[in-house]
Design an enzyme around this catalytic site. Sequence first.
Site, short mmCIF file in Angstrom:
data_model
loop_
_atom_site.label_atom_id
_atom_site.label_comp_id
_atom_site.label_asym_id
_atom_site.label_seq_id
_atom_site.Cartn_x
_atom_site.Cartn_y
_atom_site.Cartn_z
N ASP A 366 1.00 -1.13 -0.12
CA ASP A 366 -0.01 -0.03 -0.01
C ASP A 366 0.78 1.21 -0.17
O ASP A 366 2.03 1.28 -0.40
CB ASP A 366 -1.12 -0.28 1.31
CG ASP A 366 -2.23 0.83 0.99
OD1 ASP A 366 -2.27 1.96 1.11
OD2 ASP A 366 -3.23 0.11 0.64
N ASP A 367 0.32 2.14 0.41
CA ASP A 367 1.05 3.48 0.55
C ASP A 367 2.30 3.75 1.13
O ASP A 367 2.63 2.87 2.05
CB ASP A 367 -0.19 4.54 1.14
CG ASP A 367 0.27 6.02 1.13
OD1 ASP A 367 1.09 6.27 0.21
OD2 ASP A 367 -0.63 6.85 1.42
N LYS A 476 -3.98 -0.85 -6.69
CA LYS A 476 -5.10 -0.30 -5.87
C LYS A 476 -4.89 1.18 -6.42
O LYS A 476 -3.80 1.66 -5.86
CB LYS A 476 -4.70 -0.38 -4.46
CG LYS A 476 -5.65 0.23 -3.69
CD LYS A 476 -5.62 -0.29 -2.26
CE LYS A 476 -6.34 0.33 -1.25
NZ LYS A 476 -6.00 0.04 0.22
N TRP A 477 -5.78 1.84 -6.96
CA TRP A 477 -6.04 3.24 -7.36
C TRP A 477 -6.75 4.00 -6.43
O TRP A 477 -7.85 3.84 -6.49
CB TRP A 477 -6.53 3.30 -8.83
CG TRP A 477 -6.42 4.61 -9.37
CD1 TRP A 477 -7.38 5.71 -9.06
CD2 TRP A 477 -5.81 4.93 -10.70
NE1 TRP A 477 -7.12 6.51 -10.10
CE2 TRP A 477 -6.12 6.27 -11.02
CE3 TRP A 477 -5.15 4.26 -11.43
CZ2 TRP A 477 -5.58 6.89 -12.25
CZ3 TRP A 477 -4.44 4.61 -12.57
CH2 TRP A 477 -4.69 6.01 -12.91
N ASP A 478 -6.10 4.71 -5.67
CA ASP A 478 -6.76 5.59 -4.63
C ASP A 478 -7.15 6.89 -4.92
O ASP A 478 -6.57 7.43 -6.09
CB ASP A 478 -5.67 5.40 -3.37
CG ASP A 478 -6.46 5.64 -2.05
OD1 ASP A 478 -7.52 5.90 -1.97
OD2 ASP A 478 -5.88 5.21 -0.87
N ASN A 480 -7.61 10.41 -2.40
CA ASN A 480 -7.85 10.53 -1.18
C ASN A 480 -8.48 12.10 -0.61
O ASN A 480 -8.14 12.65 0.38
CB ASN A 480 -6.82 10.46 -0.12
CG ASN A 480 -6.63 8.87 0.03
OD1 ASN A 480 -7.77 8.16 0.50
ND2 ASN A 480 -5.79 8.22 -0.32
N CYS A 526 -10.58 2.72 -5.14
CA CYS A 526 -10.56 3.07 -3.83
C CYS A 526 -10.54 4.80 -3.89
O CYS A 526 -10.05 5.41 -4.50
CB CYS A 526 -9.09 2.50 -3.13
SG CYS A 526 -8.98 3.09 -1.57
N ASP A 548 -12.93 2.36 4.49
CA ASP A 548 -11.65 2.43 5.28
C ASP A 548 -12.25 1.69 6.68
O ASP A 548 -11.14 1.56 7.41
CB ASP A 548 -11.09 3.83 5.62
CG ASP A 548 -10.09 3.83 4.32
OD1 ASP A 548 -9.84 2.95 3.54
OD2 ASP A 548 -9.60 5.07 4.44
#
Length: 750
Positions: A366-367, A476-478, A480, A526, A548
């Site tokens: 992830d990030d 995973k294309w976020d 935010n 996401c 989340d």
Amino acid sequence: MITFDEKNQVFHLKNDRYSYCFQIERGKYLLHRYFGRPLHEFRGSAERPALDRSFSPQPGAYENERTFSLDVVPQELSTNGHGDFRIPSLEVVLEDGTTVIELGYEGYEVKKGKPALEGLPALYAKDDEAETLEVTLADTKGRMKAILSYTVFAGDGVLTRSVRFVNTGKEAIRLENASSLSLDFPDHDFDRLSLYGGHAAERSLERIRLMRGVQVTGSTRGASSHQQSPFLALARPETGELSGDVYGFSFIYSGSFRMATEVEQFGTTRVVIGLNPDDFAWTLKPSESFQTPEVVLAYAHDGLNGMSQAFHKAYRNHLLRGKYQHSVRPILVNNWEATYFDFDDEKLDNLAACAADLGIELMVLDDGWFGHRSDDNSSLGDWKVNREKLKGGLEGVAESTHKRGLKFGLWFEPEMISVDSDLYRAHPDWPLHVSDYPTSFGRHQLVLDLSRKDVQDYIVKSVSDILASGAIDYVKWDFNRHLTEAFSEGRAPEHQRETKHRFILGLYSVLERITQSFPDVLFESCSGGGGRFDAAMLYYMPQTWTSDDTDAICRLSIQTGTSYAFPPITMGAHVSVTPNHQVGRMTPMQTRAFAAMMGCYGYEMDITRMSDAEKQQVKEHIALYKRLRPTIQLGTYTRLLTPFAGTKNETAWMFTSEDEKEVALFYFKALSEPATPIRRLRLAGLDPDAQYKVVEYYPAQSLAHDSDGAGSSKLVGQVFYGDELMQEGINIEKISSDFTAYLWVLEKVE
Ligand code: DGJ
């Protein structure tokens, strides 16, 4: 499927689930006549009463016909200015500043299949799966045309509708409202259902009485949003999960939208759905056209499940695309809640080794793997690996993960930029901004101006450069934060209010380019969880991180709410640690697993820190999910009890396999109660004449791992007819702890 009755001038759109009829009146007006159960033929048994309505004006040509007014007729496209005072679906401003045009019927065409919508995601169909009707309305002064598109899908309970506006005149026209659907119902005896929420609390069902006046759900955030979902349903008050009439609407769009209902003076209801006019204007030059996004309408007479199943089937067969459209999705472990930003090669390899041992199939990094990002203050835009954390680079992690027998996935947030980034230092003009005022921050980050071609190209290149190595199996294309100061440097003033919609068009173009170039990669969308859980994103990416909030009990309502519009195969659902990171709740491992089994299953926790007993349990859950996965992901999903009804304390779902031979029945109870009430659980959708054997039963586990409700295990091995399971049902026996979950597996006996 689509017929035109010349004599009565009626278009009849029909399949075995619905009829949708509208009529050309006076050679000019397109009047809606019927939407509901299929009719043999529409002959107009309920002729509109010809009443003289005061303060409802006549169009110029009908001065002496006081019973005719656009204010009281049901219309397929509504504009203002000629006496229809209800919510319009089209509002224009002409160069002289006036806002009136006059659209009338010009002609129609029926096409096999379904033409694509330029630049927009939409349902698709082969020539033998659907028929499309295009009806053209033209301005009587030649300024504009509106082409209304309707597609009927053979055997599906859905219909789609969109509009293309064409400037056929000599002057620019400013569209200030270009909605996709306008639909009038003859009464207002409805409940209004929508899905509301917030970050980590998405899509709870709100069911309220449809009120007089205007009610609006929508978004002005430049995203389809956590706060309101682009979904609306009108259900008869008596409609429940398994019976009754309901009309569902789902908008295939990821940006600001509006879903408005209006109950007007005579008690009829108008529904208008489209881009949010508060957030939009578009200048159409001569010969240019504007295509609206598409609305999917679902009609069901068999309750809310009937509506949802119509959406699910249509989305699985006519919206999702690519390699994973009809294939089961890998079980994943994501390192976010396991490590947050604090990881290195060694931690990741330990995670992968443990995951492989448990039977997990994909590890997602992830990030925090890029630039110098060690918290959320920096580096968005700099999609280059951080070699301090990952000494072997991405190739190293990918290789060690693959060696463990797992696929490897990677997180991106490509639409964003940190001020502390090389990208920002090189291109300070690339974020959305205005020149005179400071730009607003969200999570310390700014939003790239995806309406610009150079920005789009940068995103495509930087993501593609990484995927081109072939080492990444999943993305995973976020996304935010939401859009503020949504204007674009250098754009002409009259086009500035197009920016939010152009941003979404730019996003779709980027997604199309990337996903088509890497057809073997599984993409998951996401937005801080499920902040962009919409049909448009699913067209590009066949699954979405649902929320989340990973707490099992919260997830029951988030996932149940999501299921009103979207099928389980589109929902990312993971088991996380207790106490849960979002709400601090302690729940048994089995409850967390069973809640997550509703969707694309995974783990979002440090699995390396589990005890041996927990690992053993997780292995069993993973093996169980793998066995049930085709039924859950590719079968039919039915809500039996929802956390939005009754005591709000119970949830029950069932999944029936595609061949209808296997049934997985899940039951959850949040808080246990004294004086144990008897709960009868009735199944649905079974063949009443077939017999079903209860082959497996998993009683609830409490936090101490004790078995609960054991009485029901006596059903195992017994065989019942479908009618008894549906009418009489089974009992849930004594429950003496909180947050419990049960599962029965049944098989049809040949
Ligand atoms: C929000 C997502 O929903 C989380 O799962 C995680 O990816 C974080 N962003 C990372 O910043």
